[in-house]
Write an enzyme that holds these catalytic residues in place. Structure first.
Site, PDB file in Angstrom:
ATOM      1  N   THR A  18       0.838  -1.199   0.000  1.00  0.00           N
ATOM      2  CA  THR A  18       0.000   0.000   0.000  1.00  0.00           C
ATOM      3  C   THR A  18       0.876   1.254   0.000  1.00  0.00           C
ATOM      4  O   THR A  18       2.003   1.234   0.515  1.00  0.00           O
ATOM      5  CB  THR A  18      -0.909   0.006   1.250  1.00  0.00           C
ATOM      6  OG1 THR A  18      -1.446   1.313   1.441  1.00  0.00           O
ATOM      7  CG2 THR A  18      -0.143  -0.371   2.515  1.00  0.00           C
ATOM      8  N   ASP A  19       0.344   2.334  -0.531  1.00  0.00           N
ATOM      9  CA  ASP A  19       1.075   3.611  -0.477  1.00  0.00           C
ATOM     10  C   ASP A  19       1.216   4.105   0.968  1.00  0.00           C
ATOM     11  O   ASP A  19       2.065   4.964   1.243  1.00  0.00           O
ATOM     12  CB  ASP A  19       0.397   4.681  -1.344  1.00  0.00           C
ATOM     13  CG  ASP A  19      -1.018   5.033  -0.919  1.00  0.00           C
ATOM     14  OD1 ASP A  19      -1.590   4.342  -0.040  1.00  0.00           O
ATOM     15  OD2 ASP A  19      -1.572   6.015  -1.461  1.00  0.00           O
ATOM     16  N   GLU A  20       0.416   3.549   1.892  1.00  0.00           N
ATOM     17  CA  GLU A  20       0.460   4.040   3.273  1.00  0.00           C
ATOM     18  C   GLU A  20       1.799   3.731   3.948  1.00  0.00           C
ATOM     19  O   GLU A  20       2.126   4.344   4.964  1.00  0.00           O
ATOM     20  CB  GLU A  20      -0.726   3.486   4.078  1.00  0.00           C
ATOM     21  CG  GLU A  20      -2.038   3.899   3.445  1.00  0.00           C
ATOM     22  CD  GLU A  20      -3.278   3.647   4.289  1.00  0.00           C
ATOM     23  OE1 GLU A  20      -3.184   3.607   5.521  1.00  0.00           O
ATOM     24  OE2 GLU A  20      -4.361   3.510   3.675  1.00  0.00           O
ATOM     25  N   TYR A  39      -1.526  -0.411  11.110  1.00  0.00           N
ATOM     26  CA  TYR A  39      -1.762  -1.067   9.810  1.00  0.00           C
ATOM     27  C   TYR A  39      -0.580  -0.864   8.869  1.00  0.00           C
ATOM     28  O   TYR A  39       0.006  -1.830   8.355  1.00  0.00           O
ATOM     29  CB  TYR A  39      -3.052  -0.536   9.170  1.00  0.00           C
ATOM     30  CG  TYR A  39      -3.154  -0.832   7.687  1.00  0.00           C
ATOM     31  CD1 TYR A  39      -3.309  -2.143   7.225  1.00  0.00           C
ATOM     32  CD2 TYR A  39      -3.087   0.192   6.738  1.00  0.00           C
ATOM     33  CE1 TYR A  39      -3.382  -2.422   5.854  1.00  0.00           C
ATOM     34  CE2 TYR A  39      -3.159  -0.077   5.378  1.00  0.00           C
ATOM     35  CZ  TYR A  39      -3.313  -1.379   4.945  1.00  0.00           C
ATOM     36  OH  TYR A  39      -3.380  -1.646   3.597  1.00  0.00           O
ATOM     37  N   LYS A  95       2.294  -3.474   7.265  1.00  0.00           N
ATOM     38  CA  LYS A  95       2.506  -3.660   5.818  1.00  0.00           C
ATOM     39  C   LYS A  95       3.955  -3.342   5.438  1.00  0.00           C
ATOM     40  O   LYS A  95       4.551  -4.028   4.605  1.00  0.00           O
ATOM     41  CB  LYS A  95       1.538  -2.777   5.014  1.00  0.00           C
ATOM     42  CG  LYS A  95       0.061  -3.135   5.164  1.00  0.00           C
ATOM     43  CD  LYS A  95      -0.300  -4.499   4.572  1.00  0.00           C
ATOM     44  CE  LYS A  95      -0.256  -4.501   3.061  1.00  0.00           C
ATOM     45  NZ  LYS A  95      -0.758  -5.821   2.530  1.00  0.00           N
TER      46      LYS A  95
END
Ligand code: NAD
Ligand code: TYD
Length: 340
Positions: free
Chosen positions: A129-131, A154, A158
């Site tokens: 994810t870009d997060e 989260y 990741k």
């Protein structure tokens, strides 16, 4: 036509995974999909109702942390590649209960990597994810060179998984790719995430809980376009490459919410500003130049087209919506919003 034909998809009963399985079964009939999913609150076989008996789709209920099961599946179905969607995926839940995020997102990915190494798989695609890059101010975009700086439990889980994937490539030569996509929206998304939550609440004339000032920015991509990007990576990317995926659709949350209200003919008075998410990332934006230039991928839909299709889908699939909010959803929703 496909290079990788025997594919283990994990988390294929969730939102993006089920859209990916549907795309492959419909558009790539030379491929076999084995779909390993634990069926948590977020997994739903109703997402693939018309494909459960499909000859190229084998569903296995199980946990990606179960290494023996993963090994048996790889042997039995002569798996060539893994695409790992399985995850705990919701930031707010990671704030109230981070432990399961460590178990599934980190230990689960580790278990799959050990299998990919031991069984000498041709490819391991990690859906990240870009997060993992953290948050942006008003300017700039994330590139593949941006340092990882995750802010939520989260995104930290990741990012840890991404590091393990890279380490397995470096240490044992596991052939991997990592994809880092921006926020997805579209059919079959669980109504804990912004867009389906707001659609579901508006349809039921319930208040729309907007965190803080509502000016947080996300870069939205229609889920089908994410799936075509993953397909290109799986089939065409050199091993060891990381790709950002996004559609250049930066929108403030309130802009998205107002659009949903106007399409559904509901009043703005439903909007309620509530206490902000702790540690809330202000803005995400993706530079997808690498996948566009190197793999020739581009999104097929504008945000306006995608959001219209999405709202129509939820309007036409209210049985699906009623079904997914029937179990524990009500108590989840109340616990999440009661004190905000
Ligand atoms: P989701 O929550 O809708 O689905 C997750 C699926 O994984 C569910 O079917 C669940 O049952 C399954 N699962 C959970 N734990 C498992 C376990 N231990 N073993 C086997 N299966 C398990 O998530 P999503 O939105 O479809 O996201 C899929 C992936 O894409 C995730 O890895 C997420 O980090 C990533 N991602 C999501 C977005 C987004 O906007 N939704 C954006 C970028 C990346
Ligand atoms: P979300 O869909 O949870 O995705 P993420 O946090 O992974 O980007 O949230 C998208 C944006 O919408 C984020 O800025 C938080 C905000 N939001 C609300 O304002 N209200 C809500 O009820 C939810 C679920 C999200």
């Amino acid at each position: 036509e496909a290079v990788m034909r025997r594919i283990l998809v994990t988390g294929g009963a969730g939102f993006i995974g089920s859209n990916f399985v549907r795309m492959v079964l419909c558009e790539h009939p030379d491929c076999l999909i084995v779909n390993l999913d634990k069926l948590t609150y977020a997994g739903n076989l109703g997402n693939l109702a018309e494909f459960l008996e499909h000859e190229n789709h084998k569903f296995v209920k199980g946990d990606i942390c179960d290494g023996a099961l993963v090994g048996r599946i790889i042997d039995e179905y002569e798996i060539e590649a893994v695409v790992n969607f399985a995850a705990e995926s919701h930031v707010d839940r990671s704030i109230t209960g981070p432990k399961v995020f460590v178990e599934t997102n980190i230990t689960g990915t580790l278990t799959l990597l050990e299998a990919a190494r031991d069984k000498k798989l041709e490819r391991f695609v990690q859906i990240s994810t870009d997060e993992v890059y953290g948050a942006l101010g008003p300017e700039g975009k994330f590139t593949e060179q941006t340092a990882l700086s995750p802010n939520s439990p989260y995104s930290a889980s990741k990012a840890a998984a991404d590091h393990l994937v890279r380490a397995f490539g470096h240490t044992w030569g596991v052939k991997y790719n990592i994809t880092r996509c921006s926020n997805n929206y579209g059919p079959y998304q669980f109504p804990e995430k912004l867009i389906p939550l707001m659609i579901n609440n508006a349809l039921n004339d319930r208040e729309l809980p907007v965190y803080g000032d509502g000016l947080y920015v996300r870069d939205w991509l229609y889920v089908y376009d994410h799936c075509t990007a993953i397909w290109r990576v799986l089939q065409n990317a050199p091993p060891g490459e990381i790709y950002n995926i996004g559609g250049c659709n930066e929108k403030a949350n309130l802009e998205v919410i107002n659009l949903i209200l106007s399409r559904l003919g509901k009043p703005k008075s439903l909007i309620r500003h509530v206490t902000d998410r702790p540690g809330h990332d202000r803005r995400y934006a993706i530079d997808a130049g690498k996948i566009m230039g190197e793999l020739g991928w581009k999104p097929s839909l504008s945000f306006e087209q995608g959001i219209n299709k999405t709202i129509d889908w939820y309007l036409n699939n209210q049985d699906w919506l009623r079904n997914v909010v029937s179990g524990d959803y009500q108590s989840y929703y109340e616990s999440m919003y009661a004190n905000r």
